[in-house]
Design a protein around this motif. Structure first.
Motif, short mmCIF file in Angstrom:
data_model
loop_
_atom_site.label_atom_id
_atom_site.label_comp_id
_atom_site.label_asym_id
_atom_site.label_seq_id
_atom_site.Cartn_x
_atom_site.Cartn_y
_atom_site.Cartn_z
N ASN A 1 -5.01 6.65 -6.42
CA ASN A 1 -5.52 5.91 -5.36
C ASN A 1 -5.36 6.37 -4.17
OD1 ASN A 1 -2.48 4.88 -6.15
ND2 ASN A 1 -2.68 4.36 -4.14
N SER B 1 -7.21 2.53 1.63
CA SER B 1 -5.46 2.21 1.02
C SER B 1 -5.58 0.77 0.64
CB SER B 1 -4.42 2.79 2.02
OG SER B 1 -3.20 2.62 1.38
N VAL B 2 -5.53 0.43 -0.52
CA VAL B 2 -5.73 -0.77 -1.19
C VAL B 2 -4.35 -1.34 -1.54
CG1 VAL B 2 -6.71 -2.21 -2.82
CG2 VAL B 2 -8.09 -0.43 -1.64
N GLU B 3 -4.25 -2.76 -1.09
CA GLU B 3 -2.98 -3.36 -1.82
C GLU B 3 -2.98 -3.43 -3.15
OE1 GLU B 3 -0.35 -6.96 -0.05
OE2 GLU B 3 -2.49 -7.46 -0.46
N HIS B 4 -1.97 -3.21 -3.96
CA HIS B 4 -1.50 -3.27 -5.11
C HIS B 4 -0.18 -3.48 -5.64
CE1 HIS B 4 -0.81 0.75 -3.91
NE2 HIS B 4 -0.09 0.97 -4.79
N THR C 1 0.81 -1.13 0.14
CA THR C 1 -0.04 -0.01 0.06
C THR C 1 0.90 1.21 0.17
OG1 THR C 1 0.01 0.10 2.44
CG2 THR C 1 -1.94 -1.22 1.36
N ASP D 1 -2.14 5.33 2.67
CA ASP D 1 -2.34 4.98 4.29
C ASP D 1 -2.82 6.29 5.02
OD1 ASP D 1 -1.63 2.48 3.35
OD2 ASP D 1 0.45 2.79 4.45
#
Length: 302
Positions: A215, A230-233, A178, A218
């Motif tokens: 995006n 806050s998304v994992e990518h 993130t 955090d």
């Protein structure tokens, strides 16, 4: 997909942006006034920059020591990012004492143009998302910049290159993560490779030549009391061709206190500098980022 021109003229789109930030943590924006010509010029400069010998890039003190490659501490291919990048503070780009190295005399000017254009996009998006929270801490509609200390002197520009990888199935272009900032604005080329986590599966972000990707980071998740995600990518490695991208990171100063848009907050107050230091310590100690879990008022992390 959000049309920024319609949104800023009051013709709708704010609610859709809030839904995307809340449910996906990602969305794309069009009519953002970052011209395709400018981004093509940036890619040409990037290509010239990354074609320099490794030793030259590694010694790029004239770019504030910002060159990064792979992950020297990786102990397996699954911990390795098959990529290189220049992570450049905006304060450095606009510093009158800054000088480009080699024959890249036009690099600084192009980076300045890109930083200014992406900054406008980031601030527009952040102001809309902050206003929709109807903040109690700083008043309805108060912007992220006013509330958290984010401005052009504290943000970063990152120039990325993902080289052709001979074993793409075993490694990442960029390991899952993130972002530790408030907001990221990304321009990716037509190669693609960005994927985000949604409902426990990876979803590819299809490149669009007229769109920028935004995006949530955090800090915005913490500031919004988890309203925005806050998304994992990650970036997948490519066996056939290089990939280039440019990212703008909306950040506060290291001493800025990350508060909340309203009480109660699940997080204790912390500074951006404290957050970055803890992330770095966790990566060195465990090999992975723990992030916001460390800063919950009742943290499960020891």
């Amino acid at each position: 997909m959000i049309d920024l021109k319609r949104l800023t003229r009051g013709h709708g789109g704010a609610d859709a942006m809030v839904r995307a930030a809340s449910e996906w943590g990602f969305f794309q924006v069009t009519n953002h006034e970052v011209s395709r010509e400018l981004m093509e010029k940036m890619r040409r400069e990037q290509a010239r920059l990354f074609r320099l010998p490794f030793e030259t890039k590694e010694k790029a003190g004239l770019l504030n020591g910002s060159y990064r490659w792979g992950n020297p501490t990786a102990t397996s291919l699954r911990h390795l990012s098959w990529s290189e990048a220049f992570h450049v503070p905006l304060a450095t780009i606009f510093d009158d004492d800054y000088h480009d190295f080699g024959d890249l005399t036009s690099l600084r000017g192009v980076m300045q143009e890109v930083a200014e254009a992406m900054s406008r996009v980031a601030n527009t998006v952040a102001e809309v998302l902050a206003a929709k929270l109807q903040t109690t801490r700083t008043g309805h509609g108060a912007g992220v910049a006013a509330a958290t200390g984010c401005d052009e002197t504290t943000c970063f520009l990152r120039l990325n290159r993902y080289p052709t990888c001979p074993f793409p199935a075993e490694t990442f272009g960029m390991v899952p993560h993130t972002d530790s900032d408030f907001l990221t604005v990304l321009c990716q080329d037509e190669v693609g490779g960005l994927q985000l986590m949604k409902d426990s599966r990876w979803v590819a972000v299809k490149p669009r030549p007229d769109a920028l990707i935004v995006n949530i980071g955090d800090l915005f998740q913490a500031w919004s009391n988890n309203r925005y995600k806050s998304v994992e990518h990650k970036v997948v490695a490519n066996a056939k061709t290089d990939r280039l991208s440019v990212a703008y990171f909306l950040c506060p100063s290291y001493g800025s206190l990350i508060g909340t848009c309203g009480e109660p907050s699940p997080y204790r107050a912390f500074t951006f500098g404290e957050y970055r230091k803890r992330v770095q310590e966790d990566v060195r100690r465990t090999g992975k980022k723990i992030g916001l879990l460390n800063f919950l008022r009742h943290s499960p992390v020891q």
